[in-house]
Design a protein around this motif. Structure first.
Motif, mmCIF file in Angstrom:
data_model
loop_
_atom_site.group_PDB
_atom_site.id
_atom_site.type_symbol
_atom_site.label_atom_id
_atom_site.label_comp_id
_atom_site.label_asym_id
_atom_site.label_seq_id
_atom_site.Cartn_x
_atom_site.Cartn_y
_atom_site.Cartn_z
ATOM 1 N N GLY A 29 13.339 74.834 52.719
ATOM 2 C CA GLY A 29 14.435 73.875 52.606
ATOM 3 C C GLY A 29 13.965 72.439 52.531
ATOM 4 O O GLY A 29 12.774 72.136 52.704
ATOM 5 N N GLU A 76 10.936 70.177 45.973
ATOM 6 C CA GLU A 76 12.204 70.255 45.234
ATOM 7 C C GLU A 76 12.792 68.875 44.983
ATOM 8 O O GLU A 76 13.990 68.750 44.724
ATOM 9 N N HIS A 95 19.229 71.245 51.215
ATOM 10 C CA HIS A 95 18.891 72.520 50.562
ATOM 11 C C HIS A 95 18.329 73.448 51.629
ATOM 12 O O HIS A 95 17.407 73.074 52.348
ATOM 13 N N HIS A 97 17.889 77.931 53.037
ATOM 14 C CA HIS A 97 17.773 79.334 52.648
ATOM 15 C C HIS A 97 18.640 80.186 53.581
ATOM 16 O O HIS A 97 18.120 81.015 54.326
ATOM 17 N N HIS A 158 17.543 82.415 45.992
ATOM 18 C CA HIS A 158 16.809 81.297 46.571
ATOM 19 C C HIS A 158 17.532 80.667 47.769
ATOM 20 O O HIS A 158 16.996 80.691 48.866
HETATM 21 ZN ZN LIG Z 1 14.098 76.471 48.643
#
Ligand SMILES: [Zn+2]
Length: 211
Positions: A29, A76, A95, A97, A158
């Protein structure tokens, strides 16, 4: 906007919650937020979120170039930049998981945001972006059609992406969605399976125990 030190502590608080509530594991994340004109605060690549300190966070510009901090920004970062570019109203991105939301994408099931009134009211539709190789340019391309009109997007096989006017708001949207995913899952299981009651003879034996 909050002072940078307050933003840093809000980000660290959210990173700890992501880890302690099982919404990520280890260094999974990433979290970012706007921190003044042309500047973003973002989590570093490869460090466990539950152990991050305020000083571990990096400052990058809107092209992802590091302005301050040690190490590399999140792998990311391009996904975050793509959202900030199209959404001036978004001040923070989380972000993660989350296991159940991600399992929905593995099972090929759409997330039914329209099944629960509070999810629909506060978050709205939650599309699933098609599979993209993590940390590559494929991720911003996969989410591009959904960025402008959504507060949350699932990433196939994802995880999740939630946005907000603050790090806390983006985090709470994620927490709400994973909770809703559990409720939907329970409803699905209950629909499939109705346990049989004990046979009458067994119930009679229990009655006899009472007297
Ligand atoms: Zn990820």
């Amino acid at each position: 906007m909050l002072e940078e030190m307050e933003l840093r502590s809000e980000m660290i608080c959210v990173c700890r919650k992501l880890e302690s509530r099982g919404l990520i594991a280890a260094s999974d994340g990433n979290v970012s937020c706007r921190a003044g004109e042309g500047r973003l605060l973002i989590t570093p690549s490869g460090l466990p979120k539950g152990e991050l300190k305020e000083s571990d966070l990096l400052v990058v510009d809107l092209q992802g170039n590091r302005l301050s901090g040690e190490g590399k920004p999140s792998s990311e970062v391009r996904m975050h930049l793509a959202v900030y570019e199209k959404r001036p109203d978004v001040a923070a991105i989380v972000h993660a998981h989350p296991p159940l939301l991600t399992a929905y994408t593995l099972a090929g099931l759409p997330f039914m945001a329209d099944a629960l009134p509070e999810v629909w009211l506060t978050i709205g539709p939650v599309p699933t972006a098609p599979y993209a190789t993590p940390s590559t340019e494929e991720v911003p391309r996969a989410i591009a059609p959904y960025i402008e009109k959504h507060r949350a997007i699932l990433l196939e096989r994802h995880g999740s992406l939630t946005v907000g006017k603050s790090v806390e708001e983006a985090y709470l949207r994620l927490e709400k969605l994973e909770h809703a995913a559990k409720t939907l899952y329970y409803a699905f299981v209950l629909n499939q399976y109705h346990p049989d009651p004990l046979p009458l003879s067994a119930l009679r034996k229990l009655e006899a125990l009472k007297s």
